[in-house]
Design an enzyme around this catalytic site. Structure first.
Site, PDB file in Angstrom:
ATOM      1  N   SER A 131       9.928 -19.343 -73.817  1.00 58.17           N
ATOM      2  CA  SER A 131      10.195 -18.191 -72.943  1.00 58.17           C
ATOM      3  C   SER A 131      11.478 -18.477 -72.178  1.00 58.17           C
ATOM      4  CB  SER A 131       9.040 -18.038 -71.953  1.00 58.17           C
ATOM      5  OG  SER A 131       9.320 -17.062 -70.987  1.00 58.17           O
ATOM      6  N   TYR A 144       2.719 -21.045 -65.563  1.00 57.93           N
ATOM      7  CA  TYR A 144       3.163 -20.538 -66.877  1.00 57.93           C
ATOM      8  C   TYR A 144       4.516 -21.173 -67.213  1.00 57.93           C
ATOM      9  CZ  TYR A 144       4.824 -17.168 -70.389  1.00 57.93           C
ATOM     10  OH  TYR A 144       5.321 -16.580 -71.535  1.00 57.93           O
TER      11      TYR A 144
HETATM   12  N1  LIG Z   1       5.987 -10.688 -73.672  1.00 56.84           N
HETATM   13  C1  LIG Z   1       6.895 -11.400 -73.041  1.00 56.84           C
HETATM   14  O1  LIG Z   1       7.608 -10.895 -72.143  1.00 56.84           O
HETATM   15  C2  LIG Z   1       7.128 -12.829 -73.389  1.00 56.84           C
HETATM   16  C3  LIG Z   1       8.262 -13.452 -72.863  1.00 56.84           C
HETATM   17  C4  LIG Z   1       8.473 -14.768 -73.147  1.00 56.84           C
HETATM   18  C5  LIG Z   1       7.582 -15.473 -73.950  1.00 56.84           C
HETATM   19  N2  LIG Z   1       6.492 -14.846 -74.458  1.00 56.84           N
HETATM   20  C6  LIG Z   1       5.573 -15.613 -75.293  1.00 56.84           C
HETATM   21  O2  LIG Z   1       5.401 -14.960 -76.518  1.00 56.84           O
HETATM   22  C7  LIG Z   1       4.169 -15.383 -77.103  1.00 56.84           C
HETATM   23  C8  LIG Z   1       3.432 -14.171 -77.631  1.00 56.84           C
HETATM   24  O3  LIG Z   1       3.013 -13.382 -76.543  1.00 56.84           O
HETATM   25  P1  LIG Z   1       3.148 -11.786 -76.530  1.00 56.84           P
HETATM   26  O4  LIG Z   1       4.166 -11.464 -75.512  1.00 56.84           O
HETATM   27  O5  LIG Z   1       3.288 -11.289 -77.893  1.00 56.84           O
HETATM   28  O6  LIG Z   1       1.749 -11.382 -75.854  1.00 56.84           O
HETATM   29  P2  LIG Z   1       0.391 -10.850 -76.510  1.00 56.84           P
HETATM   30  O7  LIG Z   1       0.598  -9.552 -77.177  1.00 56.84           O
HETATM   31  O8  LIG Z   1      -0.598 -10.934 -75.388  1.00 56.84           O
HETATM   32  O9  LIG Z   1       0.079 -11.929 -77.609  1.00 56.84           O
HETATM   33  C9  LIG Z   1      -0.473 -13.164 -77.264  1.00 56.84           C
HETATM   34  C10 LIG Z   1      -1.194 -13.656 -78.482  1.00 56.84           C
HETATM   35  O10 LIG Z   1      -1.710 -14.967 -78.172  1.00 56.84           O
HETATM   36  C11 LIG Z   1      -3.079 -14.930 -78.521  1.00 56.84           C
HETATM   37  N3  LIG Z   1      -3.852 -15.921 -77.783  1.00 56.84           N
HETATM   38  C12 LIG Z   1      -4.065 -16.033 -76.466  1.00 56.84           C
HETATM   39  N4  LIG Z   1      -4.847 -17.091 -76.220  1.00 56.84           N
HETATM   40  C13 LIG Z   1      -5.136 -17.644 -77.432  1.00 56.84           C
HETATM   41  C14 LIG Z   1      -5.885 -18.742 -77.862  1.00 56.84           C
HETATM   42  N5  LIG Z   1      -6.546 -19.520 -76.996  1.00 56.84           N
HETATM   43  N6  LIG Z   1      -5.926 -19.043 -79.177  1.00 56.84           N
HETATM   44  C15 LIG Z   1      -5.276 -18.265 -80.071  1.00 56.84           C
HETATM   45  N7  LIG Z   1      -4.566 -17.193 -79.740  1.00 56.84           N
HETATM   46  C16 LIG Z   1      -4.499 -16.896 -78.433  1.00 56.84           C
HETATM   47  C17 LIG Z   1      -3.552 -13.522 -78.267  1.00 56.84           C
HETATM   48  O11 LIG Z   1      -4.761 -13.306 -78.952  1.00 56.84           O
HETATM   49  P3  LIG Z   1      -5.931 -12.316 -78.486  1.00 56.84           P
HETATM   50  O12 LIG Z   1      -5.575 -10.982 -79.089  1.00 56.84           O
HETATM   51  O13 LIG Z   1      -7.155 -12.917 -79.053  1.00 56.84           O
HETATM   52  O14 LIG Z   1      -5.909 -12.304 -76.977  1.00 56.84           O
HETATM   53  C18 LIG Z   1      -2.377 -12.774 -78.855  1.00 56.84           C
HETATM   54  O15 LIG Z   1      -2.467 -12.735 -80.251  1.00 56.84           O
HETATM   55  C19 LIG Z   1       3.429 -16.148 -76.004  1.00 56.84           C
HETATM   56  O16 LIG Z   1       3.566 -17.536 -76.229  1.00 56.84           O
HETATM   57  C20 LIG Z   1       4.163 -15.754 -74.756  1.00 56.84           C
HETATM   58  O17 LIG Z   1       4.065 -16.732 -73.754  1.00 56.84           O
HETATM   59  C21 LIG Z   1       6.248 -13.528 -74.192  1.00 56.84           C
END
Ligand SMILES: NC(=O)c1ccc[n+]([C@@H]2O[C@H](COP(=O)([O-])OP(=O)(O)OC[C@H]3O[C@@H](n4cnc5c(N)ncnc54)[C@H](OP(=O)(O)O)[C@@H]3O)[C@@H](O)[C@H]2O)c1
Length: 262
Positions: A131, A144
């Site tokens: 991130s 985080y």
């Molecule tokens: N969105 C942003 O602004 C942003 C910015 C920087 C970095 N990121 C990073 O991008 C990555 C993806 O996040 P996203 O933004 O796409 O959010 P998201 O739509 O909430 O996706 C998160 C994913 O992680 C899964 N997850 C959570 N806990 C888990 C566990 N214990 N075991 C396996 N899977 C798990 C969720 O599964 P469930 O459906 O089962 O909950 C979902 O598939 C994350 O690492 C996040 O920190 C996001």
């Protein structure tokens, strides 16, 4: 046909990445906590869905072994993540452990499970979704950020350590992106901070698309470069370039001034 193994493929960046790689002719091992709920990826050719909660050690071992037995794996994308917002004085141990287990220990254990396989085949690439919170400090997403800094640090060390086996390690660091991350995050209330937390979260939600990040992940997977960090989406490139230009101390002071004026 190349193959990517993805964690957290049920939504957001993980799902967008699964769809993009599939559309580009890759085989995709899309892992998720609740495969029974998935309908979109199951309809695609060359997408295999496997169960994986990255906080479950036994499942990491069994799912990694199942994925390897299905055929060659070229890229492992540690994407699963969870959000936590709140002041350090108010977050509890359970919330902290959930962050550490999901965002740091899970990816670390998945890497450990794949290293012998990649070492034997003398190649392979780990891409860790960190991130901008892993490259800079923000207020109120402190734990985080700490887990993402840890994953950045681990990735830099591993990129050196595993170079002797021809194994690559990269990070993709998204700027704020419209996904479930913010709606599913734990938000810890505290009267002295609530106003500013709501302003921050409100600002974060008006941001980029998952496909922008998936495209950077595709570049990282295919450019053949020995580059560690790929800031992705939104203003990530500019934010990171600014930090490098002025240095971490000036960057910290700049962020503090922004925060105090929020
Ligand atoms: N969105 C942003 O602004 C942003 C910015 C920087 C970095 N990121 C990073 O991008 C990555 C993806 O996040 P996203 O933004 O796409 O959010 P998201 O739509 O909430 O996706 C998160 C994913 O992680 C899964 N997850 C959570 N806990 C888990 C566990 N214990 N075991 C396996 N899977 C798990 C969720 O599964 P469930 O459906 O089962 O909950 C979902 O598939 C994350 O690492 C996040 O920190 C996001």
């Amino acid at each position: 046909m190349k193959t990517i193994f993805i964690t957290g493929a049920s939504s957001g960046i993980g799902k967008a990445t699964a769809k993009l790689f599939q559309a580009k002719g890759w085989k995709v091992v899309a892992t998720m906590r609740t495969p029974e709920k998935e309908t979109e990826l199951t309809a695609l050719d060359n997408v295999i869905i496997l169960p994986l909660d990255v906080t479950k050690d036994d499942q990491i071992q069994s799912t990694v072994q199942s994925a390897i037995s299905l055929g060659d794996i070229d890229v492992v994308l540690n994407n699963a993540g969870h959000g936590l917002f709140g002041p350090v004085e108010a977050v509890n141990e359970q919330q902290i452990l959930k962050q550490v287990n999901t965002n740091f220990l899970g990816p670390l254990k998945i890497i450990q499970a794949f290293i012998p396989y990649f070492r034997e085949k003398k190649g392979g690439l780990f891409i860790n979704t960190t991130s901008m919170a892993g490259l800079t400090g923000f207020p109120l997403s402190n734990v985080y950020n700490a887990t993402k800094w840890a994953l950045e640090g681990l990735s830099e060390c591993l990129s050196i350590e595993l170079s002797m086996f021809g194994i690559g390690v990269k990070t993709v660091s998204p700027d704020a992106t419209k996904t479930n991350l913010f709606t599913s995050a734990d938000v810890v209330s505290h009267p002295l901070y609530d106003n500013v937390i709501q302003k921050m979260i409100g600002g974060i939600q008006q941001s980029g698309e998952s496909i922008d990040i998936a495209e950077v992940i595709f570049i990282a997977a295919t450019d053949g470069k020995d580059t560690l960090r790929y800031p992705a989406g939104g203003k990530a490139q500019q934010i990171y370039a600014r930090r490098l230009e002025i240095g971490p101390e000036a960057s910290r002071i700049e962020t503090t001034k922004w925060f105090l004026g929020l």
